[in-house]
Design a protein around this motif. Structure first.
Motif, mmCIF file in Angstrom:
data_model
loop_
_atom_site.group_PDB
_atom_site.id
_atom_site.type_symbol
_atom_site.label_atom_id
_atom_site.label_comp_id
_atom_site.label_asym_id
_atom_site.label_seq_id
_atom_site.Cartn_x
_atom_site.Cartn_y
_atom_site.Cartn_z
ATOM 1 N N LEU A 1 -28.716 18.477 13.342
ATOM 2 C CA LEU A 1 -29.347 18.530 12.021
ATOM 3 C C LEU A 1 -30.021 19.869 11.739
ATOM 4 C CD1 LEU A 1 -30.913 14.949 11.894
ATOM 5 C CD2 LEU A 1 -28.753 15.739 10.900
ATOM 6 N N GLU A 2 -30.284 20.659 12.777
ATOM 7 C CA GLU A 2 -30.932 21.957 12.573
ATOM 8 C C GLU A 2 -29.947 23.113 12.496
ATOM 9 O OE1 GLU A 2 -34.858 22.530 14.659
ATOM 10 O OE2 GLU A 2 -34.079 20.849 15.849
ATOM 11 N N ASN A 3 -28.660 22.808 12.499
ATOM 12 C CA ASN A 3 -27.634 23.842 12.383
ATOM 13 C C ASN A 3 -27.207 23.911 10.919
ATOM 14 O OD1 ASN A 3 -25.381 25.480 12.413
ATOM 15 N ND2 ASN A 3 -24.429 24.499 14.183
ATOM 16 N N VAL A 4 -27.622 24.959 10.224
ATOM 17 C CA VAL A 4 -27.330 25.080 8.793
ATOM 18 C C VAL A 4 -25.831 25.190 8.538
ATOM 19 C CG1 VAL A 4 -27.501 27.605 8.660
ATOM 20 C CG2 VAL A 4 -28.104 26.213 6.670
ATOM 21 N N MET A 5 -25.063 25.574 9.562
ATOM 22 C CA MET A 5 -23.616 25.643 9.418
ATOM 23 C C MET A 5 -22.974 24.257 9.507
ATOM 24 S SD MET A 5 -23.461 28.788 8.952
ATOM 25 C CE MET A 5 -21.692 28.869 8.765
ATOM 26 N N SER A 6 -23.715 23.291 10.013
ATOM 27 C CA SER A 6 -23.226 21.926 10.201
ATOM 28 C C SER A 6 -21.979 21.869 11.088
ATOM 29 C CB SER A 6 -22.935 21.249 8.853
ATOM 30 O OG SER A 6 -22.775 19.863 9.005
ATOM 31 N N GLY B 1 -13.087 27.847 20.920
ATOM 32 C CA GLY B 1 -13.035 29.290 20.805
ATOM 33 C C GLY B 1 -13.797 29.975 21.917
ATOM 34 N N LEU B 2 -13.886 31.280 21.840
ATOM 35 C CA LEU B 2 -14.623 32.038 22.855
ATOM 36 C C LEU B 2 -16.080 31.597 22.917
ATOM 37 C CD1 LEU B 2 -13.218 35.608 22.124
ATOM 38 C CD2 LEU B 2 -12.701 34.199 24.134
ATOM 39 N N LEU B 3 -16.666 31.348 21.745
ATOM 40 C CA LEU B 3 -18.061 30.925 21.677
ATOM 41 C C LEU B 3 -18.162 29.612 20.903
ATOM 42 C CD1 LEU B 3 -18.380 33.965 22.470
ATOM 43 C CD2 LEU B 3 -20.411 34.010 21.011
ATOM 44 N N ASN B 4 -19.194 28.846 21.193
ATOM 45 C CA ASN B 4 -19.536 27.648 20.446
ATOM 46 C C ASN B 4 -20.894 27.859 19.781
ATOM 47 O OD1 ASN B 4 -17.216 26.237 21.264
ATOM 48 N ND2 ASN B 4 -18.215 25.456 23.109
ATOM 49 N N GLU B 5 -21.365 26.853 19.067
ATOM 50 C CA GLU B 5 -22.701 26.878 18.488
ATOM 51 C C GLU B 5 -23.525 25.758 19.109
ATOM 52 O OE1 GLU B 5 -22.579 26.924 14.145
ATOM 53 O OE2 GLU B 5 -20.571 27.803 14.260
ATOM 54 N N ASP B 6 -24.816 26.043 19.347
ATOM 55 C CA ASP B 6 -25.667 24.989 19.881
ATOM 56 C C ASP B 6 -26.236 24.169 18.733
ATOM 57 O OD1 ASP B 6 -27.883 26.310 18.822
ATOM 58 O OD2 ASP B 6 -28.668 26.969 20.763
#
Length: 534
Positions: free
Chosen positions: A517-522, A66-71
């Motif tokens: 492991l620190e991404n609550v969205m998993s 997508g346009l953005l990702n999550e770290d």
């Protein structure tokens, strides 16, 4: 238009290491760079605009970008867009796409995003997530989803091939957080029009993600391999990722311990304490932004008894959440007396009266409420609980059956495969259903919007006061108090019996690196992972 040059430039530069797997100093890479990931249910759809499944989305995230990702901590970072600007009034977002290709070599363009978003909103597509485009508050989205305006009037346009302009109907503080969700991924129009529904099959699927689909045996496994046309392929270490379907979690764990699976992110109920002692370098539990509940069908197709608030309250009170988390699950989960997961960023939990009662007090109040509603030994209430195939869901359903039996309710259990379970939910063909919601982005509205009158809302709960609170929150500078009020109103109306807030009790191969492991969205990306030599 005010260009947020410093902020976006810094974001793009500082986030670059998060795009790729980066071995630590002294780590040696293993020769085998493959990942076998356990999933409970068969993949329902690999079409980004058609899926509604968390499992599907985990694979789609490898195949599309997508346009953005999550770290690794869940922060939003550049994806297909390398920078963006926001107008002073917060209504116009301009995204500058990086130079990238689809897996067939065609360029990824702003038009591919416009096509995908129009496709998601178009009633003719019959997307289960059309409401998500509406929730993003893109101009004219609500009217398009309702069939009142053509998809071409959606507030997203390609200024040129690498510039996407999005206009919103109102300032939306969480807008950027929605852009890592699969519904917003680009779609290859030429391929879809040529192949029709078959476009997501191996050999036909064209994506812009770090991997391309190599094979898919429904209900067995799906394998994706590195996409050499991905813009950052040179920094991708993991060569292959396989999603292995095992409907029985105990068998899944056995296969993990035998070395056939590298990562199992949902352990069988009750197993975590033992595994943590025996495999301290592999067993871990982390908060996961999902909430588990028993959903009541309040639609015209639902049972008349559930239209009575006293009945719904009685059923919710009778659920012993401490037994569920402490005796059955034992994986770090927390009892739930409200809907939104406690770990969501900025969320302020509401004060729910029943949370302060003892379980015997809840049971006594439940019995009294049922009696008030006219149910008792001479007129017992009978209900059916529906759940999808899983030993854990079965254990929990049996437990709830016993909790409700204790207050005089007769319960029949019905088990369906995941696809059938969801289809029945979508068609309101149930009485009470096991249901879990995993946040689509890290903000409370992702949970609360589910129960909005126009939300996904499979039980068809509706309260104009609730909707108004969410409307106010959408433009509030600090919406936390409005979300808290919405939660309190939701539980006052009790369209669900919340059961527990998730934690991910999981087993991860000791040589695997990059699991967030620190991404609550998993939300995870195989491109950010690698394996080290033992």
């Amino acid at each position: 238009m005010t260009k947020l040059f410093i902020a976006t430039a810094l974001a793009a530069v500082l986030a670059l290491p998060a795009f790729a797997a980066t071995p630590a100093e002294g780590e040696q890479l293993a020769e085998d760079q493959s990942l076998d990931f356990w999933i409970l249910d068969a993949i329902k759809s690999l079409d980004p605009q058609l899926t509604s499944s968390r499992t599907d989305s985990d694979l789609i995230r490898q195949l599309f970008e997508g346009l953005l990702n999550e770290d690794a901590k869940g922060a939003m970072i550049p994806g297909a867009a390398e920078s963006w600007e926001v107008s002073e009034d917060g209504l116009t977002y301009t995204f500058h796409l990086r130079e990238a290709k689809w897996s067939n070599g065609d360029p990824v363009t702003a038009g591919d995003f416009v096509y995908a978003w129009q496709r998601a909103a178009n009633p003719a597509t019959a997307s289960e997530y059309a409401w998500f485009i509406e929730l993003m508050n893109i101009t004219n989205a609500a009217e398009i989803v309702a069939g009142e305006k053509p998809p071409e009037e959606l507030g997203a346009r390609a200024v040129d091939d690498r510039t996407l302009e999005v206009t919103l109907s109102k300032p939306t503080p969480y807008f950027l957080k929605t852009l890592s969700h699969s519904t917003t991924y680009p779609a290859p129009q030429k391929v879809i029009e040529a192949e029709g529904d078959a476009w997501t099959q191996p050999g036909k699927l064209v994506g812009n993600g770090a991997y391309v689909l190599e094979s898919h045996e429904l209900g067995v496994q799906a394998t994706a391999v590195r996409n050499e046309n991905y813009w950052d392929a040179a920094n991708t270490i993991m060569d292959r990722v396989t999603f292995v379907t095992v409907n029985d979690q105990n068998i899944g764990l056995t296969r993990y311990l035998a070395g056939e699976i590298d990562w199992m992110n949902t352990l069988p109920a009750g197993q975590f304490p033992r595994l943590q002692k025996e495999y301290p370098d592999q067993a871990v539990s982390t908060p996961w932004a999902c909430s588990y509940s028993y959903l009541f069908n309040l639609s015209d197709k639902g049972p008349e008894a559930l239209k009575d608030l006293r009945v719904r309250q009685a059923l919710s009170y009778a659920v012993d959440r401490d037994i569920i988390v402490e005796r059955i699950l034992q994986g770090g989960q927390k009892p739930a007396y409200y809907w939104t997961h406690w770990a969501i960023e900025g969320f302020e939990p509401p004060e729910i009266e029943m949370a302060g009662w003892t379980q015997p007090e809840r049971v006594e109040k439940a019995k009294a409420l049922l009696a008030e509603a006219g149910y008792g030994p001479d007129n017992p209430l009978s209900l059916t609980i529906q759940y999808n195939t899983s030993e854990d869901h079965k254990k929990l359903a049996i437990a709830v059956q016993q909790f409700w039996k204790a207050i005089g309710v007769n319960v029949t259990l019905n088990n369906y495969e995941w696809k059938v379970h969801i289809d029945r939910l979508n068609n309101q063909d149930f009485e009470v259903a096991r249901y879990a919601w995993c946040g689509d982005y890290n903000e409370a509205s992702t949970f609360l919007d589910y129960f909005r009158s126009g939300g996904y809302n499979q039980g068809k709960y509706s309260n104009p006061e609730y909707d108004a609170l969410l409307d106010q929150a959408a433009t509030a500078e600090n919406p936390a108090e409005l979300y808290r009020q919405a939660e309190q109103l939701l539980i006052a109306d009790m369209p669900l019996a919340p059961a527990y807030h998730y934690a991910q009790a999981q087993m991860i191969n000791a040589d695997l690196r990059g699991v967030p492991l620190e991404n609550v969205m998993s939300s995870w990306y195989a491109k950010d992972m690698y394996r080290v030599a033992e």
